[in-house]
Design a protein around this motif. Structure first.
Motif, PDB file in Angstrom:
ATOM      1  N   ILE A 184       0.824  -1.214   0.000  1.00  0.00           N
ATOM      2  CA  ILE A 184       0.000   0.000   0.000  1.00  0.00           C
ATOM      3  C   ILE A 184       0.854   1.258   0.000  1.00  0.00           C
ATOM      4  O   ILE A 184       0.609   2.178  -0.750  1.00  0.00           O
ATOM      5  N   ASN A 185       1.831   1.337   0.837  1.00  0.00           N
ATOM      6  CA  ASN A 185       2.666   2.529   0.938  1.00  0.00           C
ATOM      7  C   ASN A 185       4.070   2.178   0.476  1.00  0.00           C
ATOM      8  O   ASN A 185       5.037   2.371   1.178  1.00  0.00           O
ATOM      9  N   ASN A 186       4.161   1.685  -0.728  1.00  0.00           N
ATOM     10  CA  ASN A 186       5.391   1.120  -1.259  1.00  0.00           C
ATOM     11  C   ASN A 186       6.267   2.227  -1.845  1.00  0.00           C
ATOM     12  O   ASN A 186       6.296   2.441  -3.038  1.00  0.00           O
ATOM     13  N   LEU A 187       6.980   2.946  -0.990  1.00  0.00           N
ATOM     14  CA  LEU A 187       7.832   4.037  -1.441  1.00  0.00           C
ATOM     15  C   LEU A 187       9.206   3.506  -1.832  1.00  0.00           C
ATOM     16  O   LEU A 187       9.764   2.646  -1.168  1.00  0.00           O
ATOM     17  N   LEU A 188       9.730   4.044  -2.925  1.00  0.00           N
ATOM     18  CA  LEU A 188      11.072   3.667  -3.342  1.00  0.00           C
ATOM     19  C   LEU A 188      12.080   4.200  -2.337  1.00  0.00           C
ATOM     20  O   LEU A 188      11.955   5.300  -1.836  1.00  0.00           O
ATOM     21  N   GLN A 189      13.089   3.443  -2.069  1.00  0.00           N
ATOM     22  CA  GLN A 189      14.164   3.872  -1.189  1.00  0.00           C
ATOM     23  C   GLN A 189      15.298   4.434  -2.042  1.00  0.00           C
ATOM     24  O   GLN A 189      15.419   4.127  -3.218  1.00  0.00           O
TER      25      GLN A 189
ATOM     26  N   GLU B  54       5.798  11.525 -13.015  1.00  0.00           N
ATOM     27  CA  GLU B  54       5.239  12.421 -11.997  1.00  0.00           C
ATOM     28  C   GLU B  54       3.906  12.963 -12.492  1.00  0.00           C
ATOM     29  O   GLU B  54       3.796  13.413 -13.634  1.00  0.00           O
ATOM     30  N   VAL B  55       2.899  12.885 -11.629  1.00  0.00           N
ATOM     31  CA  VAL B  55       1.595  13.464 -11.905  1.00  0.00           C
ATOM     32  C   VAL B  55       1.256  14.410 -10.759  1.00  0.00           C
ATOM     33  O   VAL B  55       1.817  14.305  -9.667  1.00  0.00           O
ATOM     34  N   MET B  56       0.345  15.320 -11.030  1.00  0.00           N
ATOM     35  CA  MET B  56      -0.036  16.301 -10.012  1.00  0.00           C
ATOM     36  C   MET B  56      -1.524  16.172  -9.680  1.00  0.00           C
ATOM     37  O   MET B  56      -2.355  15.960 -10.567  1.00  0.00           O
TER      38      MET B  56
ATOM     39  N   LYS C 143       5.676   1.257  -7.559  1.00  0.00           N
ATOM     40  CA  LYS C 143       6.669   1.804  -6.634  1.00  0.00           C
ATOM     41  C   LYS C 143       6.535   3.317  -6.644  1.00  0.00           C
ATOM     42  O   LYS C 143       6.564   3.935  -7.707  1.00  0.00           O
ATOM     43  N   LYS C 144       6.396   3.903  -5.460  1.00  0.00           N
ATOM     44  CA  LYS C 144       6.241   5.355  -5.354  1.00  0.00           C
ATOM     45  C   LYS C 144       7.485   5.982  -4.750  1.00  0.00           C
ATOM     46  O   LYS C 144       8.012   5.495  -3.759  1.00  0.00           O
ATOM     47  N   LEU C 145       7.931   7.070  -5.359  1.00  0.00           N
ATOM     48  CA  LEU C 145       9.064   7.831  -4.857  1.00  0.00           C
ATOM     49  C   LEU C 145       8.568   8.979  -3.979  1.00  0.00           C
ATOM     50  O   LEU C 145       9.138   9.257  -2.940  1.00  0.00           O
ATOM     51  N   GLU C 146       7.504   9.627  -4.414  1.00  0.00           N
ATOM     52  CA  GLU C 146       6.930  10.739  -3.656  1.00  0.00           C
ATOM     53  C   GLU C 146       5.418  10.628  -3.730  1.00  0.00           C
ATOM     54  O   GLU C 146       4.858  10.365  -4.786  1.00  0.00           O
ATOM     55  N   CYS C 147       4.769  10.818  -2.563  1.00  0.00           N
ATOM     56  CA  CYS C 147       3.317  10.704  -2.523  1.00  0.00           C
ATOM     57  C   CYS C 147       2.781  11.440  -1.304  1.00  0.00           C
ATOM     58  O   CYS C 147       3.370  11.387  -0.229  1.00  0.00           O
ATOM     59  N   PHE C 148       1.647  12.096  -1.473  1.00  0.00           N
ATOM     60  CA  PHE C 148       0.994  12.793  -0.368  1.00  0.00           C
ATOM     61  C   PHE C 148       0.157  11.838   0.483  1.00  0.00           C
ATOM     62  O   PHE C 148      -0.306  12.199   1.549  1.00  0.00           O
TER      63      PHE C 148
ATOM     64  N   GLN D  88       5.107  10.791  -7.561  1.00  0.00           N
ATOM     65  CA  GLN D  88       6.090  10.202  -8.468  1.00  0.00           C
ATOM     66  C   GLN D  88       6.024   8.695  -8.283  1.00  0.00           C
ATOM     67  O   GLN D  88       6.087   8.206  -7.153  1.00  0.00           O
ATOM     68  N   PHE D  89       5.902   7.987  -9.399  1.00  0.00           N
ATOM     69  CA  PHE D  89       5.774   6.535  -9.307  1.00  0.00           C
ATOM     70  C   PHE D  89       6.355   5.865 -10.540  1.00  0.00           C
ATOM     71  O   PHE D  89       6.650   6.514 -11.547  1.00  0.00           O
ATOM     72  N   MET D  90       6.478   4.554 -10.413  1.00  0.00           N
ATOM     73  CA  MET D  90       6.936   3.720 -11.507  1.00  0.00           C
ATOM     74  C   MET D  90       6.164   2.407 -11.442  1.00  0.00           C
ATOM     75  O   MET D  90       5.978   1.855 -10.359  1.00  0.00           O
ATOM     76  N   ILE D  91       5.690   1.961 -12.575  1.00  0.00           N
ATOM     77  CA  ILE D  91       5.085   0.637 -12.658  1.00  0.00           C
ATOM     78  C   ILE D  91       6.180  -0.308 -13.142  1.00  0.00           C
ATOM     79  O   ILE D  91       6.777  -0.088 -14.197  1.00  0.00           O
ATOM     80  N   GLU D  92       6.449  -1.312 -12.344  1.00  0.00           N
ATOM     81  CA  GLU D  92       7.526  -2.243 -12.685  1.00  0.00           C
ATOM     82  C   GLU D  92       7.185  -3.027 -13.944  1.00  0.00           C
ATOM     83  O   GLU D  92       6.009  -3.301 -14.236  1.00  0.00           O
ATOM     84  N   SER D  93       8.210  -3.414 -14.656  1.00  0.00           N
ATOM     85  CA  SER D  93       8.009  -4.191 -15.883  1.00  0.00           C
ATOM     86  C   SER D  93       7.519  -5.607 -15.579  1.00  0.00           C
ATOM     87  O   SER D  93       7.150  -6.338 -16.491  1.00  0.00           O
ATOM     88  N   THR D  94       7.461  -5.976 -14.289  1.00  0.00           N
ATOM     89  CA  THR D  94       6.942  -7.291 -13.904  1.00  0.00           C
ATOM     90  C   THR D  94       5.411  -7.335 -13.896  1.00  0.00           C
ATOM     91  O   THR D  94       4.840  -8.402 -13.676  1.00  0.00           O
TER      92      THR D  94
END
Length: 179
Positions: A41-46, A93-95, A124-129, A147-153
């Motif tokens: 749920i709160n999967n932030l990138l490190q 990144e989306v706003m 995977k999220k890098l930045e999220c409110f 900011q997020f990324m959808i993994e290629s998996t």
């Protein structure tokens, strides 16, 4: 004398109960973090994950629908884009924009949800409110990045996914401002 003894027994029980609840409150934080880690749920990138080279799958597109909802708040909340197309592995990144339409300061919190649910494992999220208290003053408007990324998996048969956020008013803050 019997009443004094009964009162001291109740006092001891209440003190023990208070200490147990205080300890329980501290134990909830790591428990909550573990739940978020397991469910994604709160999967932030490190920072170390960002440094690793991520392979972008340029042969594939995924449409990401962005959704915004409010529950019990006099706010307006919306993504500035309704959907985007991304390559798996691409950092995006989306706003989102939120506005407090009331004449009082309000504390809110956004909870994310994903469709299909398996997206949580591949997002995977890098930045999220999300999961942070947002305090908006009367008539304040704020833009918040995700900011997020959808993994290629992500399985290849999923070409469209939805990321949704729902803002709720934090109950204890409302009770404190009403009283």
């Amino acid at each position: 004398m019997n009443t004094i003894h009964a009162n001291s027994v109740i006092l001891k029980k209440l003190l023990i109960f208070t200490l147990v609840m205080f300890g329980f409150g501290f134990a909830l934080v790591p428990f909550y973090e573990k739940i978020c880690e397991v469910t994604g749920i709160n999967n932030l990138l490190q920072a170390d994950t960002i440094a690793e080279e991520v392979k972008v799958d340029t042969a594939r597109w995924v449409t990401v629908d962005l959704d915004a909802n409010i529950r019990g708040l006099p706010w307006e909340f919306k993504p500035l884009q309704r959907n985007i197309r991304v390559h798996p592995g691409q950092l995006v990144e989306v706003m989102y924009e939120v506005k407090n339409n009331s004449d009082r300061e309000i504390n809110g919190q956004a909870i994310p949800s994903y469709s299909p649910q398996l997206l949580a494992k591949h997002l995977k999220k890098l930045e999220c409110f999300c999961f942070s208290k947002q305090v908006l003053k009367p008539n304040e408007t704020r833009q918040m990045p995700v900011q997020f990324m959808i993994e290629s998996t992500l399985p290849a048969d999923f070409n469209t996914v939805t990321i949704s956020y729902t803002f709720f008013e934090l109950g204890s803050d409302r009770a404190a401002s009403d009283g």
